[in-house]
Design an enzyme around this catalytic site. Structure first.
Site, mmCIF file in Angstrom:
data_model
loop_
_atom_site.group_PDB
_atom_site.id
_atom_site.type_symbol
_atom_site.label_atom_id
_atom_site.label_comp_id
_atom_site.label_asym_id
_atom_site.label_seq_id
_atom_site.Cartn_x
_atom_site.Cartn_y
_atom_site.Cartn_z
ATOM 1 C CG HIS A 68 89.892 -57.249 33.941
ATOM 2 N ND1 HIS A 68 89.773 -58.446 33.610
ATOM 3 C CD2 HIS A 68 89.578 -56.502 32.787
ATOM 4 C CE1 HIS A 68 89.714 -58.717 32.290
ATOM 5 N NE2 HIS A 68 89.614 -57.500 31.687
ATOM 6 C CG ASP A 99 89.189 -60.721 36.022
ATOM 7 O OD1 ASP A 99 88.449 -59.885 36.388
ATOM 8 O OD2 ASP A 99 89.959 -60.837 34.907
ATOM 9 C CB SER A 183 87.446 -58.241 29.411
ATOM 10 O OG SER A 183 88.680 -58.137 28.944
#
Length: 335
Positions: A68, A99, A183
């Site tokens: 992402h 992911d 992230s």
């Protein structure tokens, strides 16, 4: 008390011993050492106005991050810790199911590959540090503990960046603060090893927004396995994830409430088809656990392994009575 008094009355009175560092001082020194060891391996990744983090995987310029973070992009800008120099990078492959993504910089000058640890050695209560670029603040470090291990966590889709959503398996829950931009960064133990990639924070369902102190990281063993496959083959060739062999969507009632996962497509050779599941079936339970949404189903299956046997309870319109299928789970096809 007598022992203490005797110990204090020695010839050392004229030559006092050097002070023994306290626990706080020792821990501070250990934290500083870990940051010095690992932070050079954590990079900032930016493209199309978005900012995330990544970890240098090897000396060939490969960097691991979240799918992402890269979104639908293929070209990125990478900045090393404490550096103003921006390096171009390109996408190697993205694997949204876990992911994860790998990008590569051509200029490997000064890259410091991180050491990836074995998640099996982690224990609840272990101290960890999260490193990355939260809110665009590069080279930031936060501290917490391992709060839980082996979680299965649904990750919602992000249509604006082309991320379809998934269910993360075997994730590490941590109290180290994780914010947007963290992230794809590093969750690090006190041995200076990366034990996970911070990926998302829990959302407070009552008031919205992130729930403080509840973050999740993809474990390092999954990261390393998939990254090596992507680097060697340009894609994931062995997913290791259980699969039913169906495509589902959330079904709602006339009040807009989710009531189950509707089967939209069935792989004719998949385990669900072999057991008798059909398009139009409404899945309402897995092994007695309620299924209200497609995301519920993905999370429950992600918590299993290929070869596990599950009981799938469905309602097949127009019949109202539920029926249970026993299914031997297959493996999610490689991407």
């Amino acid at each position: 008390m007598l022992v203490v008094a005797v110990a204090g009355c020695t010839a050392a009175e004229d030559e006092p011993s050097p002070p023994v560092p306290g626990v706080a001082e020792s821990l501070e020194a250990e934290f500083a050492s870990v940051v010095q060891d690992v932070l050079p391996s954590v990079v900032e990744i930016s493209h199309d106005g978005g900012v995330g983090s990544g970890v240098v995987f090897d000396d060939q310029g490969h960097i691991v991050t979240n799918a992402h973070v890269v979104g639908t992009g293929t070209e990125f800008e990478v900045r090393l810790a404490a550096s103003s120099v921006v390096r171009p990078a390109t996408l190697v492959a993205s694997y949204p199911v876990e992911d994860l993504a790998v990008i590569r910089v051509a200029d490997t000058t000064g890259l410091v590959p991180a050491r990836f640890g074995d998640t099996r050695d982690l224990r609840v209560g272990d101290l960890v540090l999260a490193m990355g670029s939260p809110l665009g603040l590069e080279s930031s470090v936060t501290q917490g503990i391992v709060s839980a291990l082996g979680r299965t966590v649904p990750e919602p889709p992000q249509a604006e960046i082309g991320f379809p959503g998934t269910a993360l398996r075997q994730v590490i829950q941590t109290s180290a603060p994780i914010n947007p931009g963290n992230s794809g960064g590093a969750l690090v133990d006190l041995d200076s090893e990366v034990v996970g990639l911070p990926t998302l924070a829990a959302v407070n369902p009552g008031i919205g927004g992130a729930a403080p102190g509840v973050g999740f990281a993809i474990p390092a063993d999954i990261v390393s396995s998939l990254a090596r496959q992507i680097i060697e083959h340009g894609r994931v060739v062995d997913s290791g994830r259980a699969a039913l062999g169906i495509t589902v969507a959330t079904v709602t009632n006339d009040r807009g409430e989710p009531v189950g996962a509707g089967v939209a497509a069935v792989d004719p050779d998949g385990p669900a088809a072999v057991a008798g599941v059909q398009v139009g079936d409404l899945i309402i339970q897995v092994d007695g656990e309620e299924v209200r949404t497609a995301q519920d189903l993905r999370a429950l299956i992600a918590a299993r392994k290929p070869g596990d046997v599950v009981r799938l309870t469905v309602v097949r319109p127009p019949a109202a009575e539920p029926h249970t299928f026993t299914i031997n789970l297959g493996e999610l096809p490689a991407a």
